[in-house]
Design an enzyme around this catalytic site. Structure first.
Site, PDB file in Angstrom:
ATOM      1  N   ASN A  89     -19.208 102.871  -0.643  1.00  0.00           N
ATOM      2  CA  ASN A  89     -20.561 102.324  -0.713  1.00  0.00           C
ATOM      3  C   ASN A  89     -20.444 101.394   0.624  1.00  0.00           C
ATOM      4  O   ASN A  89     -19.584 100.711   1.006  1.00  0.00           O
ATOM      5  CB  ASN A  89     -20.857 101.540  -1.757  1.00  0.00           C
ATOM      6  CG  ASN A  89     -20.925 102.211  -2.848  1.00  0.00           C
ATOM      7  OD1 ASN A  89     -21.378 103.658  -3.015  1.00  0.00           O
ATOM      8  ND2 ASN A  89     -20.557 101.612  -4.021  1.00  0.00           N
ATOM      9  N   HIS A 102     -13.755  99.750   1.168  1.00  0.00           N
ATOM     10  CA  HIS A 102     -13.085  99.900  -0.096  1.00  0.00           C
ATOM     11  C   HIS A 102     -13.539 101.214  -0.520  1.00  0.00           C
ATOM     12  O   HIS A 102     -14.529 101.938  -0.410  1.00  0.00           O
ATOM     13  CB  HIS A 102     -12.930  99.154  -1.295  1.00  0.00           C
ATOM     14  CG  HIS A 102     -14.536  98.804  -2.058  1.00  0.00           C
ATOM     15  ND1 HIS A 102     -14.931  97.668  -1.018  1.00  0.00           N
ATOM     16  CD2 HIS A 102     -15.460  99.222  -2.579  1.00  0.00           C
ATOM     17  CE1 HIS A 102     -16.401  97.611  -1.605  1.00  0.00           C
ATOM     18  NE2 HIS A 102     -16.394  98.439  -2.578  1.00  0.00           N
TER      19      HIS A 102
HETATM   20  P1  5GP Z   1     -18.935  97.821  -4.296  1.00  0.00           P
HETATM   21  O1  5GP Z   1     -20.287  98.011  -5.246  1.00  0.00           O
HETATM   22  O2  5GP Z   1     -18.858  96.976  -3.333  1.00  0.00           O
HETATM   23  O3  5GP Z   1     -18.808  99.338  -3.892  1.00  0.00           O
HETATM   24  O4  5GP Z   1     -17.605  97.796  -5.325  1.00  0.00           O
HETATM   25  C1  5GP Z   1     -17.261  96.667  -5.542  1.00  0.00           C
HETATM   26  C2  5GP Z   1     -16.217  96.860  -6.671  1.00  0.00           C
HETATM   27  O5  5GP Z   1     -15.214  95.718  -7.009  1.00  0.00           O
HETATM   28  C3  5GP Z   1     -16.968  97.284  -7.953  1.00  0.00           C
HETATM   29  O6  5GP Z   1     -16.670  98.353  -8.842  1.00  0.00           O
HETATM   30  C4  5GP Z   1     -16.286  95.900  -8.834  1.00  0.00           C
HETATM   31  O7  5GP Z   1     -16.020  96.102 -10.208  1.00  0.00           O
HETATM   32  C5  5GP Z   1     -14.858  95.834  -8.050  1.00  0.00           C
HETATM   33  N1  5GP Z   1     -14.308  94.201  -8.067  1.00  0.00           N
HETATM   34  C6  5GP Z   1     -15.070  93.108  -7.882  1.00  0.00           C
HETATM   35  N2  5GP Z   1     -14.348  92.088  -8.125  1.00  0.00           N
HETATM   36  C7  5GP Z   1     -13.005  92.538  -8.501  1.00  0.00           C
HETATM   37  C8  5GP Z   1     -12.022  91.781  -8.735  1.00  0.00           C
HETATM   38  O8  5GP Z   1     -11.863  90.713  -8.662  1.00  0.00           O
HETATM   39  N3  5GP Z   1     -10.644  92.634  -9.206  1.00  0.00           N
HETATM   40  C9  5GP Z   1     -10.840  94.046  -9.288  1.00  0.00           C
HETATM   41  N4  5GP Z   1      -9.995  94.776  -9.707  1.00  0.00           N
HETATM   42  N5  5GP Z   1     -12.113  94.774  -8.979  1.00  0.00           N
HETATM   43  C10 5GP Z   1     -13.350  93.956  -8.458  1.00  0.00           C
END
Ligand code: 5GP
Ligand code: ZN
Length: 115
Positions: A89, A102
């Site tokens: 994303n 990520h």
């Molecule tokens: P995005 O929406 O930015 O592509 O995805 C961010 C991802 O990071 C989400 O799937 C969310 O669950 C994950 N995430 C956010 N904070 C943490 C955290 O503190 N630890 C872990 N393991 N995952 C996280």
């Protein structure tokens, strides 16, 4: 910038926030997503703070290639042999919530919680 003190994934890299790690090397860290969409849901990140894919360029191709190459290897290691998805994303319209590059790698038997 190599680390952003306010960035949650930089805090995970620094060990200030715990994570369930699946792989670590000099440049990359892989850990399990805290809110998995699939039976196996990994996040592959560069250890260096890079905000979005817009901030990468040709010079980052080796790192991006290594991130991509890790996905099938780790999925296989974790027993995911029937397929997976890779999602990166990017930016507001890409619904990026954490501002540190990520790669989501999601796999395992369906049904999934999301995706
Ligand atoms: P995005 O929406 O930015 O592509 O995805 C961010 C991802 O990071 C989400 O799937 C969310 O669950 C994950 N995430 C956010 N904070 C943490 C955290 O503190 N630890 C872990 N393991 N995952 C996280
Ligand atoms: Zn960061």
């Amino acid at each position: 910038m190599s680390a952003d003190p306010n960035c949650i994934f930089c805090k995970i890299v620094a060990g200030r926030i715990p994570s369930r790690k699946a792989h670590e090397d000099d440049d990359l860290l892989v850990f399990h997503d805290i809110a998995p969409w699939a039976p196996v849901h990994l996040l592959i990140i560069p250890k260096r703070h890079i905000t979005t894919m817009y901030d990468t360029n040709e010079a980052d191709a080796p790192m991006l290639g290594r991130m991509t190459a890790l996905a099938p290897a780790l999925m296989r290691e974790l027993g995911v042999t029937n397929g997976f998805r890779i999602v990166v994303n990017t930016g507001p319209d890409g619904m990026q919530e954490v501002q540190h590059v990520h790669m989501h790698v999601m796999g395992g038997p369906r049904p999934w919680a999301k995706g």
